[in-house]
Design an enzyme around this catalytic site. Structure first.
Site, mmCIF file in Angstrom:
data_model
loop_
_atom_site.group_PDB
_atom_site.id
_atom_site.type_symbol
_atom_site.label_atom_id
_atom_site.label_comp_id
_atom_site.label_asym_id
_atom_site.label_seq_id
_atom_site.Cartn_x
_atom_site.Cartn_y
_atom_site.Cartn_z
ATOM 1 N N CYS A 121 -4.406 1.967 -4.843
ATOM 2 C CA CYS A 121 -3.598 3.003 -4.192
ATOM 3 C C CYS A 121 -2.289 3.243 -4.944
ATOM 4 C CB CYS A 121 -3.309 2.614 -2.744
ATOM 5 S SG CYS A 121 -2.425 1.041 -2.577
ATOM 6 N N HIS B 116 0.893 -1.163 0.000
ATOM 7 C CA HIS B 116 0.000 0.000 0.000
ATOM 8 C C HIS B 116 0.927 1.206 0.000
ATOM 9 C CE1 HIS B 116 -3.024 2.962 1.068
ATOM 10 N NE2 HIS B 116 -2.224 3.358 2.050
#
Length: 168
Positions: A109, A39
């Site tokens: 993301c 992430h």
């Protein structure tokens, strides 16, 4: 370039969502070594910006439930003002990066941080992050898991959603 222009530092925060489990389990499950399930977020103008199932969000650096990043990459500096950046994010939040457009493998993301990094600095994020979905999907187990994984929307708790057309 205007030598009097204000310059802002731009960083990439990298988090391993698996907390090290990908490193140990991926050879067994996928037949190949993965270092992490990544992430990422952009840190600039004193805030951390990321994209997830809620859309574009922001928080103070390291302010999500993920805590401190595993790695910080210096992407460089930008002369884009914070006002122009917020307009840019607002525009993205109304179109390309609405929460309902989130897709774990194709539009996540890392797609967001790569696009924002290029906008601010002209640099991409590291390829080991952007190549991860195709690495997973290239395995038989990845193909089996795809329908399940496609339904997952990751949105780390602790951020403030930036709604399209509205500043924070």
């Amino acid at each position: 370039m205007d030598k009097n222009a204000t310059r802002y530092n731009v960083q990439l925060y990298i988090y391993d969502l698996s907390r090290g489990m990908a490193r140990s389990l991926s050879p067994i499950m996928l037949g190949k070594q993965l270092e992490g399930i990544w992430h990422t977020a952009i840190v600039a103008y004193g805030d951390e910006f990321f994209f997830g199932g809620e859309g574009i969000s922001s928080c103070s650096p390291g302010g999500t439930m993920l805590g401190h990043p595993d790695t910080v990459v210096e992407l460089g500096e930008t002369e884009v003002s914070d006002e122009i950046f917020m307009e840019y994010l607002s525009s993205l939040g109304e179109s390309t990066y609405r929460g309902d457009r989130y897709r774990l493998f194709e539009h996540n993301c890392n797609t967001f941080t790569n696009e924002v990094a290029q906008f601010l600095t002209g640099r991409s994020i590291p390829s080991y992050i952007t190549d991860l979905p195709s690495e997973v999907l290239s395995t038989p187990f990845g193909q089996i898991l795809r329908p399940i994984l496609d339904s997952i929307h990751i949105a780390p708790p602790g951020g403030n959603v930036i709604n399209g057309g509205r500043n924070m």
